[in-house]
Enzyme design. Structure first.
Site, PDB file in Angstrom:
ATOM      1  N   LYS A  50       0.863  -1.182   0.000  1.00 50.81           N
ATOM      2  CA  LYS A  50       0.000   0.000   0.000  1.00 50.81           C
ATOM      3  C   LYS A  50       0.892   1.223   0.000  1.00 50.81           C
ATOM      4  O   LYS A  50       2.035   1.167   0.474  1.00 50.81           O
ATOM      5  CB  LYS A  50      -0.897   0.025   1.246  1.00 50.81           C
ATOM      6  CG  LYS A  50      -2.122   0.901   1.122  1.00 50.81           C
ATOM      7  CD  LYS A  50      -3.244   0.200   0.380  1.00 50.81           C
ATOM      8  CE  LYS A  50      -4.460   1.063   0.207  1.00 50.81           C
ATOM      9  NZ  LYS A  50      -5.593   0.280  -0.339  1.00 50.81           N
TER      10      LYS A  50
HETATM   11  P1  NAD Z   1     -12.584   7.655  -3.974  1.00 52.11           P
HETATM   12  O1  NAD Z   1     -11.582   8.699  -3.687  1.00 52.11           O
HETATM   13  O2  NAD Z   1     -12.982   7.411  -5.380  1.00 52.11           O
HETATM   14  O3  NAD Z   1     -13.904   7.954  -3.138  1.00 52.11           O
HETATM   15  C1  NAD Z   1     -13.883   8.153  -1.750  1.00 52.11           C
HETATM   16  C2  NAD Z   1     -15.232   8.692  -1.323  1.00 52.11           C
HETATM   17  O4  NAD Z   1     -15.238   8.814   0.105  1.00 52.11           O
HETATM   18  C3  NAD Z   1     -15.537  10.080  -1.879  1.00 52.11           C
HETATM   19  O5  NAD Z   1     -16.925  10.163  -2.168  1.00 52.11           O
HETATM   20  C4  NAD Z   1     -15.173  11.001  -0.710  1.00 52.11           C
HETATM   21  O6  NAD Z   1     -15.878  12.245  -0.755  1.00 52.11           O
HETATM   22  C5  NAD Z   1     -15.615  10.147   0.456  1.00 52.11           C
HETATM   23  N1  NAD Z   1     -14.986  10.517   1.719  1.00 52.11           N
HETATM   24  C6  NAD Z   1     -13.705  10.935   1.948  1.00 52.11           C
HETATM   25  N2  NAD Z   1     -13.545  11.235   3.247  1.00 52.11           N
HETATM   26  C7  NAD Z   1     -14.717  10.964   3.845  1.00 52.11           C
HETATM   27  C8  NAD Z   1     -15.197  11.062   5.176  1.00 52.11           C
HETATM   28  N3  NAD Z   1     -14.414  11.524   6.160  1.00 52.11           N
HETATM   29  N4  NAD Z   1     -16.491  10.694   5.435  1.00 52.11           N
HETATM   30  C9  NAD Z   1     -17.282  10.253   4.436  1.00 52.11           C
HETATM   31  N5  NAD Z   1     -16.910  10.143   3.145  1.00 52.11           N
HETATM   32  C10 NAD Z   1     -15.642  10.508   2.876  1.00 52.11           C
HETATM   33  O7  NAD Z   1     -12.027   6.311  -3.286  1.00 52.11           O
HETATM   34  P2  NAD Z   1     -12.400   4.803  -3.626  1.00 52.11           P
HETATM   35  O8  NAD Z   1     -11.383   4.269  -4.553  1.00 52.11           O
HETATM   36  O9  NAD Z   1     -13.852   4.709  -3.962  1.00 52.11           O
HETATM   37  O10 NAD Z   1     -12.126   4.096  -2.223  1.00 52.11           O
HETATM   38  C11 NAD Z   1     -13.136   4.047  -1.192  1.00 52.11           C
HETATM   39  C12 NAD Z   1     -12.790   2.943  -0.207  1.00 52.11           C
HETATM   40  O11 NAD Z   1     -12.748   1.694  -0.907  1.00 52.11           O
HETATM   41  C13 NAD Z   1     -11.445   3.076   0.498  1.00 52.11           C
HETATM   42  O12 NAD Z   1     -11.555   2.572   1.807  1.00 52.11           O
HETATM   43  C14 NAD Z   1     -10.535   2.195  -0.339  1.00 52.11           C
HETATM   44  O13 NAD Z   1      -9.414   1.740   0.395  1.00 52.11           O
HETATM   45  C15 NAD Z   1     -11.495   1.064  -0.662  1.00 52.11           C
HETATM   46  N6  NAD Z   1     -11.122   0.284  -1.842  1.00 52.11           N
HETATM   47  C16 NAD Z   1     -10.980   0.865  -3.063  1.00 52.11           C
HETATM   48  C17 NAD Z   1     -10.668   0.066  -4.165  1.00 52.11           C
HETATM   49  C18 NAD Z   1     -10.589   0.631  -5.551  1.00 52.11           C
HETATM   50  O14 NAD Z   1     -10.449  -0.164  -6.502  1.00 52.11           O
HETATM   51  N7  NAD Z   1     -10.690   1.931  -5.764  1.00 52.11           N
HETATM   52  C19 NAD Z   1     -10.471  -1.312  -3.999  1.00 52.11           C
HETATM   53  C20 NAD Z   1     -10.650  -1.879  -2.729  1.00 52.11           C
HETATM   54  C21 NAD Z   1     -10.972  -1.068  -1.664  1.00 52.11           C
END
Ligand code: NAD
Length: 429
Positions: free
Chosen positions: A118
């Protein structure tokens, strides 16, 4: 040191960090159910290696700002380290290491030939211009250049990063070696070696695991099934879109600015359009405003946390009312809270299972790039279903035969496989 001070420190020891300790604690409890070798546990409690880098950037106003960046390899027994790069103001070493540990366990659970890594930069991407973000990404890539590579460590998008970020990482890396290296990152645009189906793969995996869970629980997924999604980024948006496509009703969604609730149902495309125009959800005219905390407590059938970690804890667990908790985010629920939910009959699809779709299709992207042979989107989605359903079934069988909750079961199934691989390879010297 107060918990908040601790969370905000840039370089904190993982020994005392609450999120890191939560992951170790789950691993320890899961390990007990499969008689995990003590030496394997000792090794898995610590990351294999961590890199800290300071990243200077010339800002648009001419000043230089220095950002803190990290890349962690937690374990590389099964293959190259694999995991996202996060841009967020709360990134620190311990959180990055905990997320890398989750990646090791996720990759092992779904049986990918990949280890766990990570990375992250402590910054607020919403406050950076496109040029500043590009400079930050390119300098960060130069600083971690020796640490990454298609056979060593393959980053991907996470919070605050996207396919454009991955294209900049790929281009910077490729410029330094002198030829195109698509296999250095996944989640790239299609035109430079990305995979069809990668953009929505994590959300798709969340929905596939909900479908598998509904079959086991005998629960219908139709217009009477209500869904709330915390976080409307990549994972949240595609989870919401795909679960609506199979007939369920999205009644609440949120982002960093707060959320919106409408028992009648929300128009997903209108929400997406609003965010594209206004950057945040706040001010969306339909439904009633709810805070992120209130969204988690709504009376819905399916709750999908898809933002940050540590959202459901002993402080709010008693107010959680969903039937299925599908963890799109990494680490949204503490172990204690998870066990309380389980004792109340809430069916949890834990993070390392629910959100594994992203890394599964990242693996497909890496394989396609190495072979220079690209698959159709239908093939990608079918293979994703096969792998994630296999991991769901392994976890569910363990859960029902051993009478252990789904989170500990997923960790147990994962660590049992990883531990065999570690013991075959042995400890050196
Ligand atoms: P992203 O940046 O596309 O979206 C994140 C979202 O969370 C946004 O809508 C943002 O406004 C919101 N956010 C940020 N801070 C916040 C808070 N304090 N309270 C509420 N909402 C908040 O990110 P993503 O890629 O969608 O990732 C989201 C989660 O999924 C993370 O935990 C990430 O580790 C996990 N994840 C992502 C992937 C991937 O392929 N992108 C894969 C596995 C896990």
């Amino acid at each position: 040191m107060a918990e908040t001070e601790h969370d905000n420190a840039v370089i904190v020891g993982w020994e005392n960090h609450p999120f890191y300790q939560n992951v170790v604690h789950i691993l320890e409890r899961a390990g007990q159910t499969v008689d995990l070798d003590f030496n394997v546990f000792e090794r898995l409690c610590r990351p294999r290696r961590c890199l800290y880098v300071s990243v200077p950037v010339r800002m648009d106003d001419g000043t230089i700002r220095v950002f803190d960046g990290f890349r962690v390899h937690h374990n590389t027994t099964l293959g190259p380290a694999k995991g996202g790069i996060r841009y967020h103001p709360e990134v620190n070493l311990a959180e990055t290491a905990a997320l890398a540990m989750l990646m090791t366990l996720k990759n092992s659970l779904v049986r990918l030939p990949l280890g766990g890594g990570k990375g992250g930069i402590r910054c607020d991407p919403g406050l950076l211009s496109r040029r500043e973000k590009q400079s930050l990404t390119r300098r960060f890539t130069s600083e971690i250049f020796t640490f990454i590579g298609p056979d060593k460590d393959i980053p991907a998008p996470d919070i605050g990063t996207d396919q454009q970020t991955m294209a900049w990482v790929m281009d910077t890396y490729s410029s330094q070696v002198g030829y195109a290296v698509p296999g250095v990152v996944t989640g790239k645009p299609i035109e430079i070696g990305g995979s069809l189906g990668r953009v929505d793969a994590t959300g798709r995996g969340v929905v596939y695991t909900i479908i598998e869970a509904s079959k086991r629980l005998g629960m219908a997924l139709d217009q009477s099934t209500t869904v709330a999604v915390q976080g409307f980024g990549n994972v949240g948006f595609h989870s919401a879109r795909l679960i609506s496509n199979i007939g369920c009703k999205l009644v609440a969604a949120s982002d960093v600015s707060g959320g919106v609730y409408s028992p009648k149902g929300l128009d997903i495309i209108a929400l997406q359009k609003w965010i594209a125009e206004h950057r945040v959800l706040k001010g969306y005219p339909e439904g009633e405003y709810v805070t992120n905390e209130e969204l988690l407590e709504l009376p819905v059938d399916i709750l999908i946390p898809a933002a940050l970690g540590n959202q459901i804890t002993t402080k709010n667990v008693d107010k959680i009312k969903c039937k299925i908790l599908a963890e799109g985010a990494n680490g949204p629920t503490t172990l204690e809270a998870s066990q309380i939910l389980s004792s109340r009959g809430v069916f949890t699809i834990p993070d390392i299972l629910a959100n594994a779709g992203g890394v599964i299709v990242s693996y497909f992207e890496w394989v396609q790039g190495m072979q220079n042979f690209f698959w159709s989107e239908k093939d990608v989605n079918n293979k994703l279903w096969e792998i994630i359903a296999g991991a769901f079934n392994r976890t569910y069988e363990f859960h029902s035969t051993k009478k252990i909750d789904m989170r500990l079961s997923a960790f147990a199934v994962s660590v049992e496989h990883l531990s065999k691989a570690m013991l075959w390879r042995g400890f050196f010297p």
